[in-house]
Design a protein around this motif. Structure first.
Motif, PDB file in Angstrom:
ATOM      1  N   LEU A  36       0.343  10.825   8.346  1.00 21.48           N
ATOM      2  CA  LEU A  36      -1.264  10.802   8.844  1.00 21.48           C
ATOM      3  C   LEU A  36      -1.308  10.947  10.366  1.00 21.48           C
ATOM      4  N   GLU A  56      -2.261   0.141   8.158  1.00 24.32           N
ATOM      5  CA  GLU A  56      -2.310   1.384   7.364  1.00 24.32           C
ATOM      6  C   GLU A  56      -3.467   2.278   7.318  1.00 24.32           C
ATOM      7  N   MET A 102       4.909  -7.146   3.803  1.00 23.63           N
ATOM      8  CA  MET A 102       5.562  -5.852   3.964  1.00 23.63           C
ATOM      9  C   MET A 102       4.441  -4.927   4.076  1.00 23.63           C
ATOM     10  N   ASP A 103       4.576  -3.935   4.909  1.00 17.77           N
ATOM     11  CA  ASP A 103       3.626  -2.668   4.932  1.00 17.77           C
ATOM     12  C   ASP A 103       3.735  -1.932   3.775  1.00 17.77           C
ATOM     13  N   THR A 104       2.727  -1.579   3.161  1.00 19.42           N
ATOM     14  CA  THR A 104       3.069  -0.676   2.151  1.00 19.42           C
ATOM     15  C   THR A 104       2.969   0.849   2.143  1.00 19.42           C
ATOM     16  N   ARG A 105       2.470   1.399   3.564  1.00 18.68           N
ATOM     17  CA  ARG A 105       2.720   2.439   4.063  1.00 18.68           C
ATOM     18  C   ARG A 105       4.055   2.484   4.733  1.00 18.68           C
ATOM     19  N   GLY A 160       6.955  -7.212  -4.231  1.00 18.09           N
ATOM     20  CA  GLY A 160       7.010  -6.795  -2.499  1.00 18.09           C
ATOM     21  C   GLY A 160       6.064  -6.063  -2.107  1.00 18.09           C
ATOM     22  N   PHE A 161       4.984  -5.866  -2.724  1.00 14.61           N
ATOM     23  CA  PHE A 161       3.694  -5.365  -2.464  1.00 14.61           C
ATOM     24  C   PHE A 161       2.864  -6.532  -1.729  1.00 14.61           C
ATOM     25  N   THR A 162       1.930  -5.917  -0.927  1.00 18.44           N
ATOM     26  CA  THR A 162       0.989  -7.072  -0.391  1.00 18.44           C
ATOM     27  C   THR A 162       0.002  -7.470  -1.454  1.00 18.44           C
ATOM     28  N   ASP A 216      -2.725  -4.495  -1.832  1.00 19.21           N
ATOM     29  CA  ASP A 216      -2.155  -3.539  -2.636  1.00 19.21           C
ATOM     30  C   ASP A 216      -1.955  -3.694  -4.030  1.00 19.21           C
ATOM     31  N   ILE A 244       2.936   6.809   7.568  1.00 24.56           N
ATOM     32  CA  ILE A 244       2.180   6.873   8.845  1.00 24.56           C
ATOM     33  C   ILE A 244       2.374   8.139   9.744  1.00 24.56           C
TER      34      ILE A 244
END
Lengths: 221, 184
Positions: free
Chosen positions: A12, B47, A1-4, B156-158, B161, A9
């Motif tokens: 940014l 990111e 899962m992309d944390t951002r 659910g965090f990486t 993270d 994004i």
């Protein structure tokens, strides 16, 4: 899962657009530095002159007219000159992103390697294992190389040295090599073991010291 | 970057050197696209891409005087991008190294449950110093004794993270309680 998340994004990306606007509104980078080979030539001219003046002040060796055309003297002078020139050229090339040529560094290292091989072979063929003490030779190398070395480091700092340790080593080798070349015109002791211990080793040591200097001087560049 | 694009960028560099601010804006905008593509292909954590793009852009601005307009722009630009990428990887390794040492923080030095003198605090008081995310991660790691992988799966965090969040939480507690340097 992309944390951002997508919104982060995009935020940014907007900041990147802001950055572009700010940079293009600030002072434009309109000046161009001369090419690295032109800067190197400029340095070499000044450095050779400086070294010549330094040697004249220390005093030419009294047997220079006898030694200067001997094969041993000429071969070593050529190796030193080539190593110094190639080091300087490489240092200036590495001060521009994307222009450093590892091949040229290889040629420079070969030159230094030939010098040490020549000395080692000479030691065993002449059977001369006397070296004498050469602290004054170390002094001469450092003093003769100091001003050209300082000038070179400052000229490179004005550019963009990204590989800071390598550029430092190359710069130090260029200056120390020039110092050793000048010392050859001062030092009366032409025993190969003396030259190995009191000329070659200091040059190599100063070269390694260049890595530290590179870190200090180029770190925030 | 193909030859046509490189030629276009070089012409904008020449115009910038004649004082044309608009050409400079076009140049930087085009370079941003090149840099984004470059970093998207090489960076696992997407990111980070925009941060790398911005840092590289600042380097381009500083180092532009060194660019020789007679040569291709591509090698010059990619050398800067590669340098920024290596820097970022080094920074990430430093953070991960610190996180490993942070995990050996003596938890008992921070919470003194049994001896409630004036410096003793209970778990809720300690965790209240943290942000909700840090509180959640550290509670799962240290109170529930879950592994980093398990915490990542539960929240659910990486994994990265979770590590970065925990590191920042430990740093907050370390600063507040003045402990931990000796525990590293």
């Amino acid at each position: 899962m992309d944390t951002r998340r997508y919104e982060d994004i995009m935020e940014l990306a907007v900041k990147t657009d802001d950055l572009i606007k700010r940079l293009s509104e600030s002072s434009l980078p309109s000046k161009a530095l001369p090419s690295h080979s032109a800067r190197c030539l400029r340095w070499m001219s000044g450095a050779m002159l400086c070294t010549f003046v330094g040697v004249a002040l220390f005093g030419f060796r009294p047997d220079l007219h006898e030694q200067v055309f001997t094969p041993a003297f000429l071969i070593q002078a050529i190796f030193l000159a080539v190593a110094s020139i190639l080091s300087a050229l490489s240092a200036f090339a590495f001060s521009v992103p994307g222009e450093g040529k590892p091949g040229r560094v290889g040629w420079m290292l070969s030159s230094i390697l030939f010098w040490v091989l020549f000395l080692v072979v000479s030691i065993f063929t002449t059977g001369n294992f006397l070296s004498g003490v050469g602290l004054s030779c170390i002094r001469n190398i450092v003093v003769l190389g100091a001003i050209p070395g300082f000038a070179l480091f400052m000229m490179i700092r004005a550019a963009a040295p990204l590989k800071i340790e390598l550029t430092g080593v190359l710069g130090a080798l260029a200056a120390a090599g020039l110092g050793a070349l000048g010392t050859q015109f001062i030092c009366k002791n032409y025993n190969p073991l003396h030259i190995l211990l009191w000329h070659f080793v200091p040059v190599v040591f100063l070269g390694f010291l260049g890595a530290l200097l590179g870190r200090l001087i180029y770190r925030n560049r | 970057m193909d030859t046509a694009q490189d030629q276009k960028l070089r012409s904008w560099v020449r115009e910038t050197r004649h004082g044309n601010a608009q050409s400079y804006e076009f140049l930087l905008s085009e370079i941003v696209g090149v840099l984004r593509t470059y970093f998207m292909r090489r960076v696992e954590r997407k990111e980070w891409v925009e941060d790398l793009v911005q840092e590289s852009l600042i380097s381009v601005h500083r180092y532009l005087p060194t660019y020789d307009a007679a040569r291709l722009l591509g090698p010059w630009l990619y050398a800067i991008a590669e340098h920024r990428l290596i820097d970022a990887m080094r920074k990430l390794r430093r953070i991960e190294k610190n996180e490993t040492s942070a995990e050996s923080l003596d938890w008992k030095a921070v919470i003194n449950d049994s001896d409630r003198d004036e410096t003793g605090l209970d778990l809720d008081e300690v965790l209240s110093l943290l942000s909700p995310k840090q509180r959640q991660v550290i509670a799962l790691l240290k109170v529930k004794n879950m592994s980093v992988k398990e915490v990542a799966a539960a929240t659910g965090f990486t994994i990265s993270d979770v590590k970065v969040t925990a590191f920042r939480g430990y740093e907050t507690l370390r600063r507040y309680y003045g402990v931990g340097r000796e525990n590293r």
